[in-house]
Design an enzyme around this catalytic site. Structure first.
Site, short mmCIF file in Angstrom:
data_model
loop_
_atom_site.label_atom_id
_atom_site.label_comp_id
_atom_site.label_asym_id
_atom_site.label_seq_id
_atom_site.Cartn_x
_atom_site.Cartn_y
_atom_site.Cartn_z
N LYS A 52 -0.48 1.08 -1.29
CA LYS A 52 -1.17 0.24 -0.39
C LYS A 52 -0.95 0.25 0.88
CE LYS A 52 -4.03 -1.53 -2.11
NZ LYS A 52 -5.39 -1.10 -2.64
C1 LIG Z 1 0.85 -0.87 -8.69
C2 LIG Z 1 -0.79 -0.48 -8.30
N1 LIG Z 1 -1.18 0.61 -8.93
C3 LIG Z 1 -2.37 0.91 -8.53
C4 LIG Z 1 -3.32 0.18 -7.80
C5 LIG Z 1 -4.51 0.50 -7.57
O1 LIG Z 1 -5.05 1.32 -6.36
P1 LIG Z 1 -6.30 0.91 -5.82
O2 LIG Z 1 -6.62 -0.52 -5.29
O3 LIG Z 1 -6.30 1.94 -4.58
O4 LIG Z 1 -7.47 1.23 -6.69
C6 LIG Z 1 -2.74 -0.89 -6.92
C7 LIG Z 1 -3.61 -1.60 -6.28
O5 LIG Z 1 -3.25 -2.71 -5.73
C8 LIG Z 1 -1.18 -1.24 -7.35
O6 LIG Z 1 -0.76 -2.34 -6.72
#
Ligand SMILES: Cc1ncc(COP(=O)(O)O)c(C=O)c1O
Length: 316
Positions: A52
């Site tokens: 993030k």
């Molecule tokens: C631990 C974790 N994995 C995956 C994601 C997914 O990423 P995206 O928001 O770019 O889809 C997030 C997003 O907050 C996350 O915190």
């Protein structure tokens, strides 16, 4: 620059440490598919510890550039997770005030990380969960629109663009001549939408596979079960090729294996994504005798250490 030189480079600020994350071969958990290369892109190597960082930094820098974020405004959002840490660290780095709204029962560790960077916390009703925190932010912004900058990562184009210009470009730079598949989880969907958009510009087709929790009620923090959720405005189903559902149990088991077998102690969404990548690798090994998969590892496992005894009743 070669790896060792790249890692020892001098930076003006932590802001410049975002991106250029390592790709590590996952040879042990994918050993049943020896003809297929599986690489994890280690997003926990970003200074805020997660994928993030990329989206938060780009949303903040773009808003500072075009005047949506000025010195008299405070960035406000409703996250106690990785995005909140990212806003907090870059708030400190860029001199931007940050306020996060979170239910009062999130873990002490989550509150302490944000506060360490000078972020102000506002607590919403614990009975209303994360939706209550979102409603609280919207109420504050509606009451005094001139006080706040609300990035709204679910509809902000700079979120996927961070991955179009960063994650996707880096992957093509490192493996563009070989990569056949990308695997990434869906949360806001920014990682998948932006990275896949960049990979689709490559001359060869690269299959982009999105990982979703198999159940509506799941334990894969960071991931969204899209059928039962509000679909983020930045999401476009035509932007990737396939969705693979993964159960919480398979995601957690693979996260355990990654620590023991690859020395990568990662979060559960990374476990789910790697589980899917290994299934694809086994299929490619059987049917095609080769392939090269990149799987996104969003964060580290210590973000999810069990709360202490008196924090047992927690929400993230
Ligand atoms: C631990 C974790 N994995 C995956 C994601 C997914 O990423 P995206 O928001 O770019 O889809 C997030 C997003 O907050 C996350 O915190």
């Amino acid at each position: 620059m070669k790896g060792s030189l790249l890692r020892s480079r001098q930076l003006r600020s932590v802001v410049d440490a975002v991106g250029d994350t390592p790709l590590v071969r996952l040879g042990h958990v994918a050993r049943e598919a020896p003809s297929v290369e599986v690489y994890g892109k280690l997003e926990f190597a970003n200074p805020g510890g997660s994928v993030k960082d990329r989206a938060a930094l780009r949303m903040m820098q773009a808003a500072l550039r075009d005047g949506r974020l000025t010195p008299d405004r405070t960035l406000i959002d409703s996250t106690s997770g990785n995005t909140g840490v990212a806003y907090s660290i870059f708030g400190a780095a860029l001199g931007v005030r940050v306020t996060l709204v979170m239910p009062s029962n999130v873990t002490k560790a989550r509150k302490d990380i944000a506060r360490a960077f000078g972020t102000e916390l506002v607590f919403s009703d614990p009975m209303e969960g994360s939706d209550g925190a979102i409603r609280h932010v919207r109420r504050l912004v509606a009451e005094s629109p001139d006080l706040w900058f609300y990035p709204d990562q679910y509809s902000n184009r700079d979120n996927p663009d961070a991955h179009y210009y960063g994650t996707g470009a880096e992957i093509l730079d490192a493996l563009g001549d070989r990569i056949t598949h990308l695997v990434a989880g869906l949360g806001t969907t920014g990682t998948m939408m932006g990275t896949a958009r960049r990979l689709r510009e490559h001359t060869r087709p690269i299959r982009c596979v999105a990982v979703e929790p198999a159940e509506a009620l799941h334990g894969l923090e960071g991931l969204k079960h899209l059928q039962s959720s509000l679909v983020p405005p930045i999401h476009d189903r035509a932007g990737y090729d396939e969705t693979m559902p993964v159960t919480t149990e398979d995601g957690w088991d693979m996260a355990d294996r990654l620590a023991r077998e690859e020395a990568l102690h990662v979060g559960h969404s990374a476990g789910a994504a790697v589980f899917a990548a290994v299934e694809i690798a086994k299929h490619l090994h059987r049917e095609q005798g080769g392939g090269c998969i990149v799987v996104i590892i969003p964060d580290r496992g210590d973000r999810y250490f069990a709360p202490m005894k008196w924090e047992k009743r927690y929400v993230w």
